[in-house]
Design an enzyme around this catalytic site. Structure first.
Site, PDB file in Angstrom:
ATOM      1  N   SER A   1       0.842  -1.184   0.000  1.00  0.00           N
ATOM      2  CA  SER A   1       0.000   0.000   0.000  1.00  0.00           C
ATOM      3  C   SER A   1       0.881   1.239   0.000  1.00  0.00           C
ATOM      4  CB  SER A   1      -0.893   0.007   1.243  1.00  0.00           C
ATOM      5  OG  SER A   1      -1.599   1.219   1.341  1.00  0.00           O
TER       6      SER A   1
ATOM      7  N   TYR B   1      -1.191  -0.162  10.581  1.00  0.00           N
ATOM      8  CA  TYR B   1      -1.442  -0.487   9.177  1.00  0.00           C
ATOM      9  C   TYR B   1      -0.267  -0.060   8.309  1.00  0.00           C
ATOM     10  CZ  TYR B   1      -3.575  -0.480   4.559  1.00  0.00           C
ATOM     11  OH  TYR B   1      -3.842  -0.704   3.228  1.00  0.00           O
TER      12      TYR B   1
END
Length: 59
Positions: free
Chosen positions: A14, A29
């Protein structure tokens, strides 16, 4: 893959691994995605001579 001397490993990352987390609970995250990116790079270096390609796809 090692026996065949070819193969590919694709990990999903990501863009959050690059930006500084600014939202609550976002740090875990982002850190996880940064780990996946670095892990993919290390695997690539370790297995490129055996014909195995490693990628980390990020958006």
């Amino acid at each position: 893959m090692l026996r065949r001397k070819k193969g590919a490993i694709v990990n999903i990352g990501s863009g959050a691994a690059i930006v500084i987390p600014s939202d609550p609970l976002y740090a875990v995250y982002a850190a996880t995605k940064a780990y996946i990116d670095q892990f993919s790079r290390c695997l690539y270096v370790e297995y490129k001579k055996q014909g195995i390609d490693v990628q980390c796809q990020s958006n």
